[in-house]
Design a protein around this motif. Sequence first.
Motif, PDB file in Angstrom:
ATOM      1  N   ARG A   6      29.887  25.457  22.475  1.00  0.00           N
ATOM      2  CA  ARG A   6      29.765  25.347  23.910  1.00  0.00           C
ATOM      3  C   ARG A   6      28.739  26.360  24.022  1.00  0.00           C
ATOM      4  O   ARG A   6      28.937  27.477  24.075  1.00  0.00           O
ATOM      5  CB  ARG A   6      30.990  25.538  24.646  1.00  0.00           C
ATOM      6  CG  ARG A   6      31.855  24.075  24.286  1.00  0.00           C
ATOM      7  CD  ARG A   6      33.213  24.731  24.899  1.00  0.00           C
ATOM      8  NE  ARG A   6      33.153  24.814  26.334  1.00  0.00           N
ATOM      9  CZ  ARG A   6      34.254  25.018  27.317  1.00  0.00           C
ATOM     10  NH1 ARG A   6      35.432  25.156  26.622  1.00  0.00           N
ATOM     11  NH2 ARG A   6      34.092  24.851  28.534  1.00  0.00           N
ATOM     12  N   LEU A   7      27.469  25.948  24.657  1.00  0.00           N
ATOM     13  CA  LEU A   7      26.301  26.878  24.895  1.00  0.00           C
ATOM     14  C   LEU A   7      26.090  27.090  26.196  1.00  0.00           C
ATOM     15  O   LEU A   7      25.087  27.932  26.681  1.00  0.00           O
ATOM     16  CB  LEU A   7      24.912  26.390  24.132  1.00  0.00           C
ATOM     17  CG  LEU A   7      25.149  26.228  22.583  1.00  0.00           C
ATOM     18  CD1 LEU A   7      24.024  25.495  21.785  1.00  0.00           C
ATOM     19  CD2 LEU A   7      25.577  27.444  21.785  1.00  0.00           C
ATOM     20  N   GLY A   8      26.916  26.560  27.235  1.00  0.00           N
ATOM     21  CA  GLY A   8      26.589  26.708  28.616  1.00  0.00           C
ATOM     22  C   GLY A   8      25.684  25.610  29.174  1.00  0.00           C
ATOM     23  O   GLY A   8      26.289  24.529  29.892  1.00  0.00           O
ATOM     24  N   ASN A   9      24.350  25.605  28.681  1.00  0.00           N
ATOM     25  CA  ASN A   9      23.614  24.559  29.285  1.00  0.00           C
ATOM     26  C   ASN A   9      23.542  23.175  28.486  1.00  0.00           C
ATOM     27  O   ASN A   9      23.143  22.363  28.794  1.00  0.00           O
ATOM     28  CB  ASN A   9      21.954  24.908  29.471  1.00  0.00           C
ATOM     29  CG  ASN A   9      21.537  25.408  27.782  1.00  0.00           C
ATOM     30  OD1 ASN A   9      22.377  25.869  26.950  1.00  0.00           O
ATOM     31  ND2 ASN A   9      20.373  25.075  27.269  1.00  0.00           N
ATOM     32  N   ALA A  25      25.487  15.597  17.721  1.00  0.00           N
ATOM     33  CA  ALA A  25      25.100  15.212  19.182  1.00  0.00           C
ATOM     34  C   ALA A  25      24.995  16.403  19.969  1.00  0.00           C
ATOM     35  O   ALA A  25      25.924  17.244  19.927  1.00  0.00           O
ATOM     36  CB  ALA A  25      25.947  14.185  19.732  1.00  0.00           C
ATOM     37  N   VAL A  26      23.845  16.202  20.745  1.00  0.00           N
ATOM     38  CA  VAL A  26      23.505  17.636  21.492  1.00  0.00           C
ATOM     39  C   VAL A  26      23.863  16.924  23.007  1.00  0.00           C
ATOM     40  O   VAL A  26      23.218  15.963  23.586  1.00  0.00           O
ATOM     41  CB  VAL A  26      22.244  18.032  21.947  1.00  0.00           C
ATOM     42  CG1 VAL A  26      21.954  19.041  22.689  1.00  0.00           C
ATOM     43  CG2 VAL A  26      21.969  18.518  20.489  1.00  0.00           C
ATOM     44  N   LEU A  27      25.015  17.461  23.806  1.00  0.00           N
ATOM     45  CA  LEU A  27      25.428  16.681  25.165  1.00  0.00           C
ATOM     46  C   LEU A  27      24.736  17.602  26.340  1.00  0.00           C
ATOM     47  O   LEU A  27      25.054  18.999  26.196  1.00  0.00           O
ATOM     48  CB  LEU A  27      27.089  16.762  25.181  1.00  0.00           C
ATOM     49  CG  LEU A  27      27.503  16.088  23.963  1.00  0.00           C
ATOM     50  CD1 LEU A  27      28.987  15.851  24.088  1.00  0.00           C
ATOM     51  CD2 LEU A  27      27.107  14.348  23.841  1.00  0.00           C
ATOM     52  N   ASP A  28      24.421  17.197  27.506  1.00  0.00           N
ATOM     53  CA  ASP A  28      24.101  18.102  28.498  1.00  0.00           C
ATOM     54  C   ASP A  28      25.318  18.918  29.092  1.00  0.00           C
ATOM     55  O   ASP A  28      26.370  18.299  28.978  1.00  0.00           O
ATOM     56  CB  ASP A  28      23.867  17.234  29.749  1.00  0.00           C
ATOM     57  CG  ASP A  28      22.343  16.487  29.279  1.00  0.00           C
ATOM     58  OD1 ASP A  28      21.471  17.110  28.354  1.00  0.00           O
ATOM     59  OD2 ASP A  28      22.000  15.344  30.041  1.00  0.00           O
ATOM     60  N   GLY A  29      25.009  19.961  29.533  1.00  0.00           N
ATOM     61  CA  GLY A  29      26.135  20.928  30.204  1.00  0.00           C
ATOM     62  C   GLY A  29      27.316  21.289  29.215  1.00  0.00           C
ATOM     63  O   GLY A  29      27.182  21.191  28.109  1.00  0.00           O
ATOM     64  N   ASP A  30      28.099  21.934  29.660  1.00  0.00           N
ATOM     65  CA  ASP A  30      29.182  22.847  29.101  1.00  0.00           C
ATOM     66  C   ASP A  30      30.377  21.859  29.144  1.00  0.00           C
ATOM     67  O   ASP A  30      30.996  21.535  30.269  1.00  0.00           O
ATOM     68  CB  ASP A  30      29.506  24.180  29.987  1.00  0.00           C
ATOM     69  CG  ASP A  30      30.511  24.655  28.986  1.00  0.00           C
ATOM     70  OD1 ASP A  30      30.838  24.482  27.803  1.00  0.00           O
ATOM     71  OD2 ASP A  30      31.168  25.907  29.798  1.00  0.00           O
TER      72      ASP A  30
END
Length: 58
Positions: A6-9, A25-30
């Motif tokens: 969880r990177l925040g953005n 997978a890279v998901l938008d948002g936290d």
Amino acid sequence: MALVERLGNETNVSVNPPGGMPLMAVLDGDRALRLGENIVLGFDPDHALLFDRAGVAR
């Protein structure tokens, strides 16, 4: 899920689908996801980056 970052953005998840190849997978948002939780992923092929075994994007 094998890994959740969880990177925040964005939230990066690594999954090991049954009988399939591992993927990230890279998901938008936290996203409040937990290790071992089942998720359903889909994607727009026009915006996907796929890499071969040598790490080269195709």
